[in-house]
Design an enzyme around this catalytic site. Structure first.
Site, short mmCIF file in Angstrom:
data_model
loop_
_atom_site.label_atom_id
_atom_site.label_comp_id
_atom_site.label_asym_id
_atom_site.label_seq_id
_atom_site.Cartn_x
_atom_site.Cartn_y
_atom_site.Cartn_z
N GLU A 47 16.32 14.39 -46.66
CA GLU A 47 15.71 15.29 -45.68
C GLU A 47 14.92 16.39 -46.38
O GLU A 47 15.42 17.07 -47.28
CB GLU A 47 16.82 15.91 -44.81
CG GLU A 47 16.33 16.86 -43.75
CD GLU A 47 17.48 17.43 -42.92
OE1 GLU A 47 17.20 18.06 -41.90
OE2 GLU A 47 18.65 17.25 -43.31
N LYS A 129 11.61 16.69 -36.50
CA LYS A 129 12.98 16.87 -35.99
C LYS A 129 12.92 17.60 -34.65
O LYS A 129 12.29 18.65 -34.54
CB LYS A 129 13.80 17.66 -37.00
CG LYS A 129 15.28 17.76 -36.69
CD LYS A 129 16.01 18.43 -37.85
CE LYS A 129 17.52 18.46 -37.63
NZ LYS A 129 18.23 19.06 -38.79
N CYS A 163 19.50 14.25 -40.13
CA CYS A 163 20.70 15.07 -40.10
C CYS A 163 21.39 15.06 -38.74
O CYS A 163 21.72 14.01 -38.21
CB CYS A 163 20.33 16.49 -40.55
SG CYS A 163 21.72 17.47 -41.17
#
Length: 362
Positions: A47, A129, A163
């Site tokens: 990430e 995200k 995540c």
């Protein structure tokens, strides 16, 4: 019968070069060359590994994290830009599909962005995200549903989340319902402590089982010197312990290679796509095991932007407004045409008058 597809995939546990996008990018390129030499066709990186995950935001009060945040702005790449061009060229050179996490700068905002490059170098997907987690909300903006989609690549149909997006079951289901074959997941690594890696393993193995898909999960790793650099006090060193779990998981929830929990390296495994059918024959959560008559997902895939410009309205055809004289003339012409031609008198005068009135009315 066709031969079942098999591909070679790798999760990359990488140590970023803090405060250097070029330094981290060089390590990414070296890892790609290393994987290519070992026959890898898909590589997944951690990430926001370029330039680095914003570890500072986890331990620094908002009122004092301005300088670190501004440094991240300085090093964050734009997409498209030199970084994406370099990765695209490497993907094409190695005929490899690449999934890379970056801090993307878009004018005055940073985003946690996942980039998927196909084996021909094409940028197949750029997604952001959808909800930054906890401390991350001070660092990144929010993405939208336009990136919640799978993409067909040279190695299969890929989906990606970052995540704790994996704790949004509807986000995961959106990719499952699009029949992802390989799920590419990214976490920061070297964060929170050993429990973070334990939770990560539970989550990723569960997703493999539920999706009936392979999972390639990548985390970053920090050296002791980097942890000392990031921790404002010795007591906070523990905030950067553990939390590493780079792994390749089968649709049956099994590790296909030993996970990497410390240090840098590649976790390489062969993916046999026959295992997808084997799993889904028993339980296809978006097929024969689904109940869309009871439960279904609505996904808004629009890209939401602050400015929406409407297309210019089409020019309407001019409206013809009749002259009252025209109406009068038409009525007179109609009456004349309904009458027989005069038995006597100059026929030419009659026709001339008629022609003049027709011309005025047209």
């Amino acid at each position: 019968m066709s031969t079942p597809r098999r591909i070679r995939a790798a999760a990359v546990q990488l140590n970023p070069v803090l405060d250097s996008a070029d330094g981290t990018a060089d390590k990414v390129l070296l890892a790609l060359a290393d994987g290519a030499a070992q026959g890898v066709q898909l590589m997944v990186f951690p990430e926001t590994v370029v330039p680095y995950y914003p570890y500072f935001s986890f331990v620094t009060p908002a009122v004092t994290m301005g300088p670190a945040h501004l440094r991240l702005y300085e090093h964050a790449p734009t997409v498209p830009g030199p970084l994406s061009d370099a990765i695209s060229a490497a993907a094409r050179q190695h005929a490899m599909v690449v999934v890379l996490g970056v801090n993307e700068r878009d004018h005055g905002t940073l985003y946690n962005t996942q980039l998927i490059f196909d084996a021909d170098g094409r940028l197949a997907l750029k997604r952001r995200k959808i909800t930054p987690t906890y401390h991350e909300r001070m660092v990144w903006g929010m993405g939208d549903g336009s990136g919640l989609k799978t993409v067909d690549t040279a190695v299969g149909r890929l989906g990606a989340l970052a995540c704790w997006e994996h704790y949004n079951p509807l986000a995961r289901y959106a990719l499952m319902a699009q029949h992802e074959e390989i799920h590419c997941s990214q976490f920061p690594g070297s964060l929170v402590g050993p429990i973070f890696a334990e939770q990560m393993e539970v989550t990723m193995r569960h997703h493999a089982l539920e999706a009936g898909a392979f999972v390639v999960n990548a985390t970053a790793w920090l050296t002791d010197a980097q942890k000392q650099q990031l921790a404002p006090t010795p007591e906070l060193l523990k905030a950067f312990s553990g939390g590493c779990y780079s792994a390749v998981i089968s649709p049956e929830g099994k590790h296909l290679a030993e996970p990497l929990r410390e240090g840098e390296g590649l976790v390489i495994a062969e993916l046999d796509f026959a295992l997808i059918t084997k799993r889904k024959r028993m339980m296809d959560s978006v097929g024969h095991y689904a109940r869309p008559d009871l439960l279904r997902l609505h996904l808004d895939t629009q890209a939401h932007t602050p400015l929406q410009q409407d297309a210019p309205a089409a020019t309407a055809a001019p409206v013809h407004r009749a002259d009252p004289r025209d109406v009068e003339d038409l009525q007179q012409v109609t009456r004349l045409l309904q009458q027989p031609a005069p038995a006597s008198g100059p026929q030419g005068d009659y026709l001339a008058a008629l022609a003049q009135m027709m011309a005025r009315a047209s």
